[in-house]
Design a protein around this motif. Structure first.
Motif, mmCIF file in Angstrom:
data_model
loop_
_atom_site.group_PDB
_atom_site.id
_atom_site.type_symbol
_atom_site.label_atom_id
_atom_site.label_comp_id
_atom_site.label_asym_id
_atom_site.label_seq_id
_atom_site.Cartn_x
_atom_site.Cartn_y
_atom_site.Cartn_z
ATOM 1 N N ALA A 287 0.830 -1.201 0.000
ATOM 2 C CA ALA A 287 0.000 0.000 0.000
ATOM 3 C C ALA A 287 0.871 1.260 0.000
ATOM 4 N N LEU A 288 1.990 1.200 0.715
ATOM 5 C CA LEU A 288 2.896 2.345 0.757
ATOM 6 C C LEU A 288 3.500 2.621 -0.611
ATOM 7 N N VAL A 289 3.961 1.584 -1.297
ATOM 8 C CA VAL A 289 4.577 1.759 -2.611
ATOM 9 C C VAL A 289 3.562 2.325 -3.605
ATOM 10 N N GLU A 290 2.335 1.845 -3.542
ATOM 11 C CA GLU A 290 1.294 2.373 -4.426
ATOM 12 C C GLU A 290 1.083 3.869 -4.173
ATOM 13 N N GLN A 291 1.081 4.251 -2.897
ATOM 14 C CA GLN A 291 0.904 5.660 -2.561
ATOM 15 C C GLN A 291 2.115 6.483 -3.000
ATOM 16 N N MET A 292 3.306 5.926 -2.849
ATOM 17 C CA MET A 292 4.516 6.636 -3.277
ATOM 18 C C MET A 292 4.477 6.907 -4.770
ATOM 19 N N HIS A 293 3.989 5.943 -5.533
ATOM 20 C CA HIS A 293 3.862 6.143 -6.978
ATOM 21 C C HIS A 293 2.919 7.306 -7.264
ATOM 22 N N ASP A 294 1.779 7.362 -6.547
ATOM 23 C CA ASP A 294 0.837 8.474 -6.729
ATOM 24 C C ASP A 294 1.464 9.797 -6.302
ATOM 25 N N ASP A 295 2.220 9.772 -5.202
ATOM 26 C CA ASP A 295 2.860 10.999 -4.715
ATOM 27 C C ASP A 295 3.822 11.568 -5.750
ATOM 28 N N VAL A 296 4.595 10.688 -6.379
ATOM 29 C CA VAL A 296 5.554 11.129 -7.387
ATOM 30 C C VAL A 296 4.827 11.770 -8.562
ATOM 31 N N GLU A 297 3.727 11.172 -9.006
ATOM 32 C CA GLU A 297 2.983 11.742 -10.128
ATOM 33 C C GLU A 297 2.345 13.082 -9.758
ATOM 34 N N HIS A 298 1.836 13.180 -8.539
ATOM 35 C CA HIS A 298 1.245 14.444 -8.095
ATOM 36 C C HIS A 298 2.321 15.522 -7.951
ATOM 37 N N ALA A 299 3.495 15.133 -7.488
ATOM 38 C CA ALA A 299 4.595 16.099 -7.392
ATOM 39 C C ALA A 299 4.987 16.582 -8.777
ATOM 40 N N ARG A 300 5.052 15.669 -9.727
ATOM 41 C CA ARG A 300 5.405 16.032 -11.098
ATOM 42 C C ARG A 300 4.399 17.045 -11.670
ATOM 43 N N GLN A 301 3.115 16.790 -11.422
ATOM 44 C CA GLN A 301 2.077 17.704 -11.920
ATOM 45 C C GLN A 301 2.172 19.065 -11.245
ATOM 46 N N ALA A 302 2.421 19.070 -9.927
ATOM 47 C CA ALA A 302 2.472 20.328 -9.190
ATOM 48 C C ALA A 302 3.628 21.204 -9.650
ATOM 49 N N LEU A 303 4.725 20.573 -10.042
ATOM 50 C CA LEU A 303 5.930 21.320 -10.420
ATOM 51 C C LEU A 303 5.969 21.688 -11.892
ATOM 52 N N ARG A 304 5.053 21.103 -12.674
ATOM 53 C CA ARG A 304 5.118 21.268 -14.131
ATOM 54 C C ARG A 304 5.017 22.719 -14.551
ATOM 55 N N THR A 305 4.171 23.499 -13.882
ATOM 56 C CA THR A 305 3.959 24.891 -14.297
ATOM 57 C C THR A 305 4.605 25.883 -13.338
ATOM 58 N N SER A 306 5.442 25.388 -12.430
ATOM 59 C CA SER A 306 6.102 26.282 -11.464
ATOM 60 C C SER A 306 7.552 26.445 -11.838
#
Length: 310
Positions: A287-306
């Motif tokens: 469950a942790l690894v699955e969440q880490m994968h989501d966290d990485v994708e959300h971080a990528r999206q958050a930083l894309r336009t910053s």
């Protein structure tokens, strides 16, 4: 007791005094006003280390927004020619306002001293702007600058500390004009991230330094031991690793898409940009690894336009 300005100058400086923790917008405005008052004079900033409250009332000392080196870096970025650091000791805390002026200000030969309108100095904060003006008469002028407000309350390090503690990085940027930076030397952690496919650069959280609320963030990592080092986008975890019953609070940064970095023993800066979620204890590694994968994708999206800030 006082670290004198480097280099020396024949021109009398304009001197600005304050704690300047975090060097927020109000501090920047104070420095701009000082430069406007004496545009041809060098700008010298007088600050204190450690924080006076840690000496006068240690139980009430605030968590610092940045170490001294970062404070000096930010002050210079805002125009300071030199930064004079007063070693704040119990002896300095006992100085009268007159002795403070004699020991700290007169050796700098200021043409003008600029402070915030709420400035106090000397034993038990007995010195006021009026007292400073009196003590400087015939030697230097004094200018008191009104506090910068956000429309409802003055800009202050206290407000920024509150925003950092809540993980409100947007509010931090509004108040400080730059993001929140945490820095330290990378230490060897439990190496679970490497085993799970997300190796992290771990920095211990020292006492007395402000750190965002436990959780996961998007931001950047920069090596501090190399000039013009690249800023790597990162997913950042702050907390104790509750899934593994950890107890030591750390800042752990996974540089996106990089598993080849060797950063043990390297000083790094972690620039926080956005909070993604709070800290959660998961039922197991899957469950942790699955969440880490989501966290990485959300971080990528958050930083894309910053854009990263120093």
């Amino acid at each position: 007791m006082v670290d004198a300005p480097a280099g020396g100058t024949t021109r009398r400086p304009v001197v600005v005094i304050g704690n300047f923790d975090g060097v927020h917008r109000g501090h920047a405005e104070l420095l701009r006003d000082a430069q406007a008052e004496e545009p041809d004079a060098p700008l010298v900033v007088v600050t204190f280390w450690p924080h006076p409250m840690s000496v006068i009332r240690p139980d009430q000392a605030p968590a610092l927004l940045c170490p001294l080196e970062r404070r000096i870096e930010l002050l210079r970025a805002h125009g300071a020619s030199d930064v004079v650091v007063v070693d704040f000791t119990p002896e300095v805390a006992s100085w009268s306002p007159a002795r403070f002026v004699d020991e700290v200000l007169r050796p700098l030969h200021p043409i003008r001293v600029v402070v915030g309108e709420n400035f106090h100095f000397g034993f038990r904060a007995a010195g006021t702007v009026e007292k400073l003006t009196e003590l400087g008469r015939g030697s230097f002028e004094v200018t008191a600058v009104p506090l910068l407000t956000d429309g409802s309350q003055p800009s202050s390090s206290t407000l920024i500390r509150q925003a950092v503690a809540e993980g409100d990085l947007g509010r931090v940027r509004e108040l400080s004009d730059h993001g929140y930076r945490f820095s330290g030397v990378v230490v060897q952690g439990d190496q679970r991230g490497r085993e799970l496919g997300y190796p992290t650069a771990n920095v211990a959280v020292p006492p007395g330094l402000a750190v965002p609320a436990d959780g996961v963030y998007a931001g950047w990592v920069t090596r501090l031991d190399q000039a013009d080092a690249p800023r790597w986008p990162a997913a950042i975890s702050v907390g104790t690793n509750p899934t593994f019953d950890g107890c030591e609070r750390r800042v752990e940064s996974y540089v996106l898409d990089r598993t080849d970095l060797e950063l043990y023993g390297v000083p790094i800066a972690v620039d926080f940009y956005a909070r993604l979620r709070g800290q959660v204890k998961y039922a197991g590694v899957e469950a942790l690894v699955e969440q880490m994968h989501d966290d990485v994708e959300h971080a990528r999206q958050a930083l894309r336009t910053s854009s990263p800030t120093r």
